[in-house]
Design a protein around this motif. Structure first.
Motif, PDB file in Angstrom:
ATOM      1  N   THR A 199       4.720   4.976   3.118  1.00 40.09           N
ATOM      2  CA  THR A 199       5.244   5.661   1.932  1.00 40.09           C
ATOM      3  C   THR A 199       6.340   6.650   2.308  1.00 40.09           C
ATOM      4  O   THR A 199       7.390   6.710   1.654  1.00 40.09           O
ATOM      5  CB  THR A 199       4.107   6.365   1.178  1.00 40.09           C
ATOM      6  N   GLY A 235       0.315   6.155   4.449  1.00 39.38           N
ATOM      7  CA  GLY A 235       1.102   7.380   4.364  1.00 39.38           C
ATOM      8  C   GLY A 235       2.420   7.252   5.107  1.00 39.38           C
ATOM      9  O   GLY A 235       3.472   7.662   4.608  1.00 39.38           O
ATOM     10  N   LEU A 254       2.547  16.145   3.412  1.00 42.01           N
ATOM     11  CA  LEU A 254       2.367  14.924   4.192  1.00 42.01           C
ATOM     12  C   LEU A 254       3.289  14.919   5.413  1.00 42.01           C
ATOM     13  O   LEU A 254       2.874  14.567   6.526  1.00 42.01           O
ATOM     14  CB  LEU A 254       2.620  13.701   3.306  1.00 42.01           C
ATOM     15  N   TYR A 278      -3.306   8.524   1.633  1.00 41.07           N
ATOM     16  CA  TYR A 278      -2.198   8.870   2.523  1.00 41.07           C
ATOM     17  C   TYR A 278      -2.685   9.546   3.803  1.00 41.07           C
ATOM     18  O   TYR A 278      -1.986   9.544   4.810  1.00 41.07           O
ATOM     19  CB  TYR A 278      -1.208   9.820   1.830  1.00 41.07           C
ATOM     20  N   LEU A 283       3.402  10.216  -5.411  1.00 43.11           N
ATOM     21  CA  LEU A 283       3.563  11.284  -4.436  1.00 43.11           C
ATOM     22  C   LEU A 283       4.503  12.346  -4.995  1.00 43.11           C
ATOM     23  O   LEU A 283       5.688  12.091  -5.198  1.00 43.11           O
ATOM     24  CB  LEU A 283       4.123  10.699  -3.128  1.00 43.11           C
ATOM     25  N   LEU A 285      -4.045  14.021  -1.375  1.00 41.96           N
ATOM     26  CA  LEU A 285      -3.447  13.038  -0.474  1.00 41.96           C
ATOM     27  C   LEU A 285      -4.501  12.163   0.194  1.00 41.96           C
ATOM     28  O   LEU A 285      -4.289  10.960   0.387  1.00 41.96           O
ATOM     29  CB  LEU A 285      -2.591  13.748   0.584  1.00 41.96           C
TER      30      LEU A 285
END
Length: 115
Positions: free
Chosen positions: A87, A84, A14, A58, A6, A53
């Motif tokens: 994370t 997501g 995100l 994610y 990421l 993404l």
């Protein structure tokens, strides 16, 4: 520490998706990032990040209803996945732990050394 794929821009995109849900689509995400960063953010860069993404798992996306303001075209709406969220939570924990270890007086001294 778990290796993450990421990137920094992807992380803020995100975060914006999570903050704007359920109305997260590229144009409104770009506007939100411009407002938050006080920098120009192209919709194309946001589109590319959203695609990456989603490919990484994610995000999920789906088309919304057609809207008159878009000439009858549908918006692609994005939502964060459980992966997501996990994370982002891990990333926030790491950042907060590191920030908590920096004493305010040390940070102040470090910033003077950068000029």
């Amino acid at each position: 520490m778990r290796r993450s794929d990421l990137g920094e821009f992807e992380e803020v995109v995100l975060l914006a998706v999570a903050a704007l849900s359920p109305r997260a689509y590229a144009a409104v995400i770009a506007d939100e990032l411009e407002k938050e960063t006080n920098r120009s953010v192209s919709t194309g860069a946001v589109h590319a990040a959203l695609q990456r993404l989603e490919e990484k798992g994610y995000l999920n996306s789906a088309f919304g209803e057609a809207t008159p303001e878009r000439g009858g075209r549908r918006k692609r709406l994005f939502a964060i996945t459980a992966f997501g969220v996990r994370t982002l939570t891990e990333t926030r924990t790491i950042r907060n732990n590191l920030w908590d270890r920096i004493l305010p007086e040390v940070l102040s001294k470090l910033s003077f050394g950068l000029s």
